[in-house]
Scaffold this active site. Sequence first.
Site, short mmCIF file in Angstrom:
data_model
loop_
_atom_site.label_atom_id
_atom_site.label_comp_id
_atom_site.label_asym_id
_atom_site.label_seq_id
_atom_site.Cartn_x
_atom_site.Cartn_y
_atom_site.Cartn_z
N ASP A 231 0.80 -1.23 0.00
CA ASP A 231 0.00 0.00 0.00
C ASP A 231 0.83 1.28 0.00
O ASP A 231 0.61 2.18 0.82
CB ASP A 231 -0.94 0.03 1.21
N GLU B 77 -10.93 -1.87 -3.66
CA GLU B 77 -10.22 -1.31 -2.51
C GLU B 77 -9.11 -0.40 -3.01
O GLU B 77 -8.89 -0.26 -4.22
CB GLU B 77 -9.64 -2.43 -1.64
#
Length: 335
Positions: free
Chosen positions: A85, A257
Amino acid sequence: MNIIRKSLITAILASGLAFNATASSAAPDEKDYVAYLFTYFTGNHIKQEAVCYGISLDGYNYYALNDNKPVLDSKVISSTGGVRDPHILRGADGKTFYMVLTDMVSGNGWDSNRAMVLLKSNDLINWKSSVVNMQKRYDNQEKLKRVWAPQTIYDDKAGKYLVYWSMKYGDGPDVIYYAYANDDFTDFEGEPKPFFLPADKKSCIDGDIVYKDGVYHLFYKTEGHGNGIKVATTDNLTSGKWTEQPDYKQQTTDAVEGAGTFKLIGEDKYILMYDVYTNGRYDFTETTDLTNFKKVERPVTMDFHPRHGTVIPITKAELDAVTARWGMPEALKKK
């Protein structure tokens, strides 16, 4: 098509020459940006849980640097051996960069990580890194299960960098917390505080903030219920007062997401991209008001498959630097 693309590339690269000499000494204006840098990781395996770079000249067609291999060694910068991420931010001075990462190897389990990585750079190539383990750094963290998807924004009112991320304790929901980074961007000042939880008190993760016209727009994923992207807004980052928009923003019925939002250079248009993680694709949508979205009509291409990443604009000097370090992608050489 090749002639058009070649002309576009030539024009963009040429446009940077006039300001190249001052790019390192002053914060760039939007007119100084000529390309986009995409930071991402590639999958749920320790060898794929690392920071990679891609570049684009138009915001829609992306090419991996370094042959889609990591540009940072996860074993060196993390406590687990893997990172996920990546979020990159250009600092308020225009020439310092901040990156934050989930310190995690998914093979150890989704509730296995307790830390994040903070990084700082002046050139997008050399990074100073620090690990902040929430369970070791703070008291009363015995029930902490996971620390996910940190991001950074400059809080102009506080004059500090605010880092926000989601944490889950015991059987409770994932809640987005925040803390201010210290001056060196190596640790936090004070203890983390709750930042955002939807009115329904259900889990939220993958926060991504865009500031526009005096309003902060927080994109977040409804984790475990809906599995889509919603938006909440506020005019004060730390007031705890948010106005939630009821609708989902993704333009697909598939679970998504990792919202990443960026402004197109020279346009009053924003791209909201997200990871359609259930079927291995990455979608781009567009908006002018950060409220209403539609799928991008033109083709979007990547010669790599990213997972949960972010995009920032870069200058000609910065483009030259990263391609000098990791090579110009072959596809761009041929155009």
